[in-house]
Design a protein around this motif. Structure first.
Motif, PDB file in Angstrom:
ATOM      1  N   ALA C  34     -30.967 -41.994 -22.561  1.00 26.99           N
ATOM      2  CA  ALA C  34     -31.866 -40.912 -22.176  1.00 26.99           C
ATOM      3  C   ALA C  34     -33.295 -41.212 -22.615  1.00 26.99           C
ATOM      4  O   ALA C  34     -34.246 -40.841 -21.935  1.00 26.99           O
ATOM      5  CB  ALA C  34     -31.390 -39.606 -22.793  1.00 26.99           C
ATOM      6  N   ALA C 436     -23.128 -30.516 -24.892  1.00 23.87           N
ATOM      7  CA  ALA C 436     -24.576 -30.740 -24.812  1.00 23.87           C
ATOM      8  C   ALA C 436     -24.934 -32.128 -25.350  1.00 23.87           C
ATOM      9  O   ALA C 436     -25.689 -32.879 -24.724  1.00 23.87           O
ATOM     10  CB  ALA C 436     -25.305 -29.655 -25.596  1.00 23.87           C
ATOM     11  N   LYS C 437     -24.374 -32.457 -26.501  1.00 26.61           N
ATOM     12  CA  LYS C 437     -24.713 -33.755 -27.093  1.00 26.61           C
ATOM     13  C   LYS C 437     -24.176 -34.907 -26.242  1.00 26.61           C
ATOM     14  O   LYS C 437     -24.787 -35.965 -26.146  1.00 26.61           O
ATOM     15  CB  LYS C 437     -24.158 -33.847 -28.515  1.00 26.61           C
ATOM     16  N   ILE C 440     -26.341 -36.101 -23.393  1.00 30.59           N
ATOM     17  CA  ILE C 440     -27.384 -37.069 -23.760  1.00 30.59           C
ATOM     18  C   ILE C 440     -26.898 -38.483 -23.483  1.00 30.59           C
ATOM     19  O   ILE C 440     -27.633 -39.313 -22.935  1.00 30.59           O
ATOM     20  CB  ILE C 440     -27.781 -36.875 -25.241  1.00 30.59           C
ATOM     21  N   PHE C 444     -28.812 -37.250 -19.673  1.00 30.23           N
ATOM     22  CA  PHE C 444     -29.441 -35.982 -19.310  1.00 30.23           C
ATOM     23  C   PHE C 444     -29.849 -35.181 -20.536  1.00 30.23           C
ATOM     24  O   PHE C 444     -29.176 -35.233 -21.579  1.00 30.23           O
ATOM     25  CB  PHE C 444     -28.469 -35.118 -18.503  1.00 30.23           C
ATOM     26  N   HIS C 445     -30.905 -34.399 -20.372  1.00 34.35           N
ATOM     27  CA  HIS C 445     -31.192 -33.389 -21.383  1.00 34.35           C
ATOM     28  C   HIS C 445     -30.179 -32.267 -21.230  1.00 34.35           C
ATOM     29  O   HIS C 445     -29.878 -31.869 -20.110  1.00 34.35           O
ATOM     30  CB  HIS C 445     -32.607 -32.842 -21.219  1.00 34.35           C
ATOM     31  N   PRO C 446     -29.645 -31.753 -22.333  1.00 31.65           N
ATOM     32  CA  PRO C 446     -28.677 -30.661 -22.218  1.00 31.65           C
ATOM     33  C   PRO C 446     -29.321 -29.374 -21.721  1.00 31.65           C
ATOM     34  O   PRO C 446     -30.527 -29.192 -21.849  1.00 31.65           O
ATOM     35  CB  PRO C 446     -28.182 -30.468 -23.658  1.00 31.65           C
ATOM     36  N   PRO C 447     -28.515 -28.486 -21.162  1.00 26.99           N
ATOM     37  CA  PRO C 447     -29.014 -27.145 -20.833  1.00 26.99           C
ATOM     38  C   PRO C 447     -29.259 -26.347 -22.115  1.00 26.99           C
ATOM     39  O   PRO C 447     -28.967 -26.810 -23.213  1.00 26.99           O
ATOM     40  CB  PRO C 447     -27.864 -26.509 -20.045  1.00 26.99           C
ATOM     41  N   ILE C 449     -28.216 -23.816 -24.781  1.00 29.45           N
ATOM     42  CA  ILE C 449     -26.853 -23.506 -25.228  1.00 29.45           C
ATOM     43  C   ILE C 449     -26.855 -22.312 -26.173  1.00 29.45           C
ATOM     44  O   ILE C 449     -27.838 -22.022 -26.838  1.00 29.45           O
ATOM     45  CB  ILE C 449     -26.191 -24.721 -25.911  1.00 29.45           C
ATOM     46  N   PRO C 497     -24.207 -37.581 -29.740  1.00 28.52           N
ATOM     47  CA  PRO C 497     -24.549 -38.725 -28.900  1.00 28.52           C
ATOM     48  C   PRO C 497     -24.443 -40.041 -29.669  1.00 28.52           C
ATOM     49  O   PRO C 497     -24.660 -40.080 -30.876  1.00 28.52           O
ATOM     50  CB  PRO C 497     -26.012 -38.456 -28.540  1.00 28.52           C
ATOM     51  N   ALA C 500     -28.364 -42.306 -28.251  1.00 31.20           N
ATOM     52  CA  ALA C 500     -29.729 -41.866 -28.573  1.00 31.20           C
ATOM     53  C   ALA C 500     -30.223 -42.635 -29.804  1.00 31.20           C
ATOM     54  O   ALA C 500     -29.424 -43.262 -30.492  1.00 31.20           O
ATOM     55  CB  ALA C 500     -29.734 -40.361 -28.847  1.00 31.20           C
ATOM     56  N   ARG C 503     -28.167 -40.299 -34.301  1.00 31.58           N
ATOM     57  CA  ARG C 503     -26.970 -39.495 -34.055  1.00 31.58           C
ATOM     58  C   ARG C 503     -27.249 -38.076 -34.530  1.00 31.58           C
ATOM     59  O   ARG C 503     -28.377 -37.719 -34.795  1.00 31.58           O
ATOM     60  CB  ARG C 503     -25.775 -40.141 -34.753  1.00 31.58           C
ATOM     61  N   ARG C 504     -26.198 -37.256 -34.620  1.00 35.88           N
ATOM     62  CA  ARG C 504     -26.453 -35.865 -35.028  1.00 35.88           C
ATOM     63  C   ARG C 504     -27.075 -35.839 -36.423  1.00 35.88           C
ATOM     64  O   ARG C 504     -26.779 -36.685 -37.260  1.00 35.88           O
ATOM     65  CB  ARG C 504     -25.167 -35.057 -34.995  1.00 35.88           C
TER      66      ARG C 504
END
Lengths: 449, 127, 530
Positions: C34, C436-437, C440, C444-447, C449, C497, C500, C503-504
């Motif tokens: 992304a 969502a993650k 990525i 895509f960018h997540p919506p 949430i 993700p 990216a 990570r988280r």
């Protein structure tokens, strides 16, 4: 002109997937009586025609005068790198960095911005920015109220009128009080009056607000005012101009608990009022009272350094009616401008900008005095000061005819003040030239004759 | 979910461990679990008067924040200062090191109006 | 277009076709990311004493002689010292770590992440607009004043309202402005007992926060099962203490309030005024005008509906439009066109009933210039088409995403829709956050949430009108692929993700022990590591 990509075939495919024949079917949930048939607006324009229209409007503004107008917004040289970086789509078309894994660019630049402003102000906590100097000042007053549990704010009348107006609006909820402190003949805030106001034990003060420099360009006795405020258990709020902090004492040095101000001088064009950059910084003790966004450093699962919006629980989307403020956005792109500006101009460059403004202003003072207009106030100034002329509005208008923008007639903001009714507030910065100063002085001499 | 038998509970998920006129107050393991990682606990000063059902502070996790409600009327005798630097104690030991207040209870009899462990357990199982 | 090492932008991928794009989206050595991949040092770490300079001339040595010693800075000015090439490289490399509209699809519900036209950027930078001082006399500002006057009129037309202020700097400030105007209205009528503002439980958080800032108590009313405001709940909350009701229409669930006539009737019957949060105007341009429906005051989000860029979180602009009876209370100065055709700012004595200013000067005028250009480019017909395409795209995406995710509310939706991963969570433990993650990793960018708060495991998805059908399909395929992954290989989704640059993150530690600036710095002699 449209930016939509859909061909007739695309639309048909989507409609077919939905099993409807027309997009109008998707609007049938709007009650018929309130369904609008369209808008009475001018017809669409091709980009060429639009570009022409925009050029024509921009051309109707006049920005080519010799300008000595400041009053909170200052012309400075903006290094070319600033707009180059601001023009990167990865920055300006990004959203708020709610997904930190793919927003480290914005998050790190905000963290760098917070760090830079912390150094300038010598205060440890810097918000990711507010709308402008006025709202940052209002939020600072509300912070003082929350932190002390008191409801009374004292603000120097020599703070920018718009900042005081906005603060009054923000405090206008029945239970909060804003009182203006008078100034002395030298143009600075009356500390005796401050002491008296603080002495009212029946009604203790939450915060004391002074500008540095104040609206008249003058240097206030910030240290003494801070001591008085603290002795009465109030917080001290400094309303500052950021470039000046390269040479003037930082709020953290004289004991300010909060600094607020307008960040426009840090690489942001005047734009007839915005978007600008509301600076808001505080001591670490007040960290949880700071409204709006904050970015902090952390680690990811693999231990890599990364940045993230933090202390989020103070904010409106989580706290709703109990949030510290309703602010939702910040001025991230303007904070980026300030970051690029400070990074490219550097500490020595920033000192040069501030000192050159002071040098130009002294040159201006001498030239205007020789033309017959002396300063109104006796206190020291940095790069802005008021001069006395008879019938300031008329003089201002006459000079405008000669393409000189002779600052701000202070009578507009202080109509009831005899000493300011015939005053023009003028400023100089590093972009002011000796030629412009000479032109101003010559035209003024002519008008005063 | 751990619901100790010797405590009393509020519908807002605070617990009280009463000992005569004094009591210790915290939030339940269930509440801590619902909040997620606790990052900040705002507690009143010693000497503050509490009235039953009124907010006495707030607790924040990464993504949410809640008010804390006094289970009983009384006066704050002590607060758990450790929470200011280690708010995570609320998650790791909600009935022990994660305690919040020690209070002098105005009416020791009022403790009986709070839920016992069985009633509270029924409440959270229904949620 | 730019991307990090090895990255392929979504736009390129989507041009290659939906099915291929999704295959390529799977993480791994051949996968696309992304955003770029290389983390950067801080400016402080890059700093070396002695670097940089040369931007402005040096002042004379005695420049500061007029400054008293006790007013001078004593502590060092420990800003980083860098040369321009390093600064530029640092920031360009940082920009690669950002997801943006210019690099990919941004389906953030309630944010309207549409394309930001480049001609608008060009126009706002014209020297005549950018260089104009906010206190410049009207005679010097005729171009900008004309633009603002025309924009006031256009927004009044779009809102079906009587008058407009362009001053508020953002939607939240628009809300505050509107609520303060409502209070001034009640006060002027001697109606001083109204102390409450009612909001639905689906509202934006700014609505109750605004009410609090204005000194009101907030009452929250529940939504009905169809997602609309519960009429009976509203009726029983209303009373002689109600000052205003704040509604969002279309709602934050992406639904038009079908009972809007009845809702506004009970609001007005109670003597309260109706505020409309205009965040979702992109759905109804030229199709629903809040003023026609009976709303009294509303704000626009120019950075949503009218395409001005979000800037990484601002600036925006939140003009406020109102009906005639509230016009006396709009904050000044408004822009006025005199009979001689010249434009000017209103004087403060012309409308003494105005509430005080909510910020300095005339507003985020640079943002207004962009919004004006957008409105002129489209015209009335084009704006109507914007909404048609935005609503069509949202319904199409809803149809496709709904094959694997729950749709808690019936259709049609307007410009956005709510889906829920409740079914995934029950079946596999995969939550909305994980979906969502994982998006990525699919590029895509997540919506948006977990908003609105009333939807369990909610995803609020807004495609906007500027995305191609290929992009919509690619996103739908990614959503469906993640639903399959949740079933087949939940660990993969829970670990996302993985493609990216980071990570988280440990957000709990960040909030428990905040590190908000370079350390050590304030209080140290020099900020730079040697």
């Amino acid at each position: 002109m449209s930016y939509g990509p859909h061909t007739a075939d695309d639309r048909d495919r989507m409609l077919a997937a939905l099993g409807i024949g027309s997009v109008e079917a998707l609007f049938e949930d709007i009650p018929a009586p309130m369904r609008s048939a369209g808008l009475e607006l001018p017809p669409p324009m091709a980009e060429l025609d639009l570009a022409r229209r925009m050029s024509e409007l921009a051309g109707r503004n006049r920005v080519d005068l010799a300008s000595f107008l400041g009053a909170g917004v200052y012309r400075h040289y903006i290094p070319a790198a600033v707009d180059e970086i601001l023009s990167r789509g990865e920055f300006y078309t990004a959203y708020t960095p709610y997904q930190p894994e793919i927003s480290q660019g914005t998050l790190q630049t905000i963290y760098e911005y917070q760090s830079l402003i912390a150094e300038l102000t010598r205060l440890g906590v810097v918000s990711a920015s507010h709308y402008d100097g006025a709202t940052a000042t209002a939020e600072a007053a509300l912070m003082a109220i929350r932190a002390t549990g008191r409801d009374r704010i004292l603000a120097s009348r020599a703070i920018h009128r718009h900042y005081l107006d906005a603060t009054r609006t923000y405090l206008d909820r029945g239970s909060l009080h804003l009182e203006e402190l008078p100034t002395t003949v030298d143009g600075t805030t009356d500390l005796d009056a401050l002491e008296r106001a603080l002495g009212d034990r029946q009604h203790p003060v939450a915060g004391v607000l002074l500008g540095q420099p104040n609206l008249f360009g003058l240097l206030e006795p910030m240290g003494a005012a801070a001591e008085l405020a603290h002795a009465a258990g109030a917080l001290f709020v400094a309303v500052v101009e950021p470039v000046s902090l390269a040479v003037l004492a930082a709020p953290g040095e004289y004991g300010a608990d909060i600094a607020a101000g307008e960040g426009q001088p840090l690489g942001i064009a005047p734009q007839y009022g915005g978007p600008y950059l509301g600076l808001l910084a505080s001591t670490e003790a007040l960290m949880r009272q700071v409204p709006g966004r904050l970015v902090g450093e952390t680690r990811d699962l693999d231990g890599r350094r990364a940045f993230v919006m933090t202390l989020r629980a103070r904010e409106q989307d989580i706290r709703r009616e109990k949030a510290a403020s309703n602010i939702c956005t910040n001025q991230a792109l303007c904070a980026l401008a300030a970051t690029v500006y400070l990074a490219t101009i550097g500490p020595h460059g920033l000192r040069d900008v501030a000192a050159m403004g002071a040098a130009r202003a002294r040159e201006l003072e001498g030239a205007l005095a020789a033309a017959g207009a002396a300063r109104v106030h006796g206190a020291a100034y940095l790069n802005e000061f008021a001069i006395r002329v008879p019938d300031a509005e008329r003089v201002h208008a006459r000079l405008l005819e000669q393409d000189v923008l002779a600052g701000l007639p202070l009578g507009r903001w202080y109509p009831d003040d005899d000493t300011l009714r015939d005053a023009l507030l003028v400023c100089a910065t590093e972009v002011t030239t000796s030629e412009e100063i000479a032109r101003f002085a010559a035209a003024l001499r002519e008008v005063l004759r | 979910m751990n619901v100790p038998e010797d405590l009393r509970y509020t519908p807002d998920h605070e617990w009280v461990r009463a000992d005569g006129e004094e009591g210790v107050v915290g939030i339940t393991a269930y509440a801590a679990d619902q909040l997620g990682d606790v990052v900040f606990v705002e507690l009143p000063a010693t000497g503050t008067r509490l009235s039953a059902g009124a907010s006495f502070g707030a607790i924040e996790s990464v993504k949410t924040a809640s008010d804390l409600f006094a289970p009983l009327a009384g006066e704050v005798l002590a607060v758990n200062d450790a929470l200011s630097t280690q708010p995570e104690l609320v998650n790791s030991d909600p009935y022990g090191d994660g305690w919040m207040l020690r209070v002098r209870i105005d009416d020791p009899g009022s403790i009986d109006r709070l839920e016992d462990a069985a009633a509270y357990r029924t409440r959270i199982e229904a949620a | 277009m730019s991307h990090g090492p090895g990255g392929v932008s979504l736009v390129e991928a989507s041009l290659a076709g939906a099915a291929t794009a999704v295959e390529e989206a799977r993480p791994g050595p051949a996968g696309r990311a992304a955003v770029g991949a290389t983390l950067q040092p801080t400016l402080a770490e890059l700093s070396r004493p002695g670097r940089g300079g040369g931007k402005v001339p040096h002042p004379p040595k005695d420049a500061l002689d007029g400054i008293p010693a006790d007013a001078r800075r004593v502590s060092p000015l420990a800003l980083p010292e860098l040369n321009e090439p390093e600064v530029v490289r640092h920031l360009v490399n940082l920009s690669h770590l950002n997801y943006s509209v210019d690099t990919g699809f941004y389906p953030l519900g309630s944010c309207t992440m549409k394309y930001n036209p480049k001609v608008n950027e060009w126009a706002a930078r014209l020297a005549g607009f950018a260089g104009l001082h906010p206190l410049a006399p009207d005679a010097l500002a005729q171009g900008t004043l004309e633009l603002m006057h025309e924009l006031q009129g256009a927004l009044a037309e779009i809102g079906g309202m009587h008058a407009v202020t362009l001053q508020p700097a953002a939607g939240a400030q628009g809300e505050l402005t509107g609520i303060l105007m409502i209070r001034a209205y009640h006060r002027a009528r001697g109606d001083t007992e109204r102390s409450q503002v009612i909001v639905p439980d689906s509202s934006h958080g700014t609505n109750p926060a605004t009410a609090s800032m204005a000194g009101y108590e907030t009452l929250t009313v529940r939504s009905a099962s169809d997602g609309g405001v519960d009429l009976e709940a509203l009726r029983s909350a209303l009373g002689p203490r109600t000052a205003a009701v704040m509604l969002t229409n279309p709602s934050t669930l992406g639904l038009f309030e079908r009972r809007i006539e009845a809702l506004l009737e009970v609001v007005h019957d109670a003597g309260a005024l109706a505020y409309m949060d205009g965040a979702n105007m992109n759905a109804v341009l030229g199709r629903f005008r809040p003023g026609d429906a009976g709303f009294d005051v509303m704000h626009f989000n120019l950075h949503k509906t009218f395409s001005t860029p979000h800037g990484g979180g601002g600036p925006g602009a939140g003009p406020v439009a109102c009906v005639e009876r509230l016009a006396p209370y709009l904050p000044g100065p408004l822009v006025i066109r005199d009979p001689d055709g010249r434009y000017r700012l209103e004087r403060s004595d012309e409308r003494p009933t105005a509430i005080g200013r909510v910020r300095a000067y005339q507003g985020n005028v640079g943002v207004l210039v962009r919004a004006y250009a957008y409105i002129r480019a489209h015209g009335g017909t084009g704006l109507r088409e914007v909404s048609a395409d935005a609503v069509l795209a949202a319904n199409y995406l809803r149809e496709r995403v709904g094959t694997a995710y729950e749709l808690p509310y019936g259709g049609p939706c307007k410009h956005e829709f709510v889906a829920s991963a409740r079914n995934l969570r029950a079946a596999s433990g995969v939550r909305t956050l994980d979906v969502a993650k994982r998006l990525i990793d699919h590029g895509f960018h997540p919506p948006t949430i977990y908003f609105p708060l009333i939807v369990e495991e909610g995803l609020l998805i807004e495609p906007t009108e500027t995305e191609t059908l290929e992009t919509l399909d690619a996103f739908a395929e990614a959503m469906l692929a993640i639903a399959r992954e949740a079933h087949d290989d939940p660990q993969r989704v829970l670990a996302a993700p993985t493609t990216a640059p980071v990570r988280r993150l440990d957000e709990a530690s960040a909030a428990r022990r905040p590190e908000l600036r370079w350390r050590p710095m304030v209080g140290r002699e020099t900020p730079c590591p040697t």
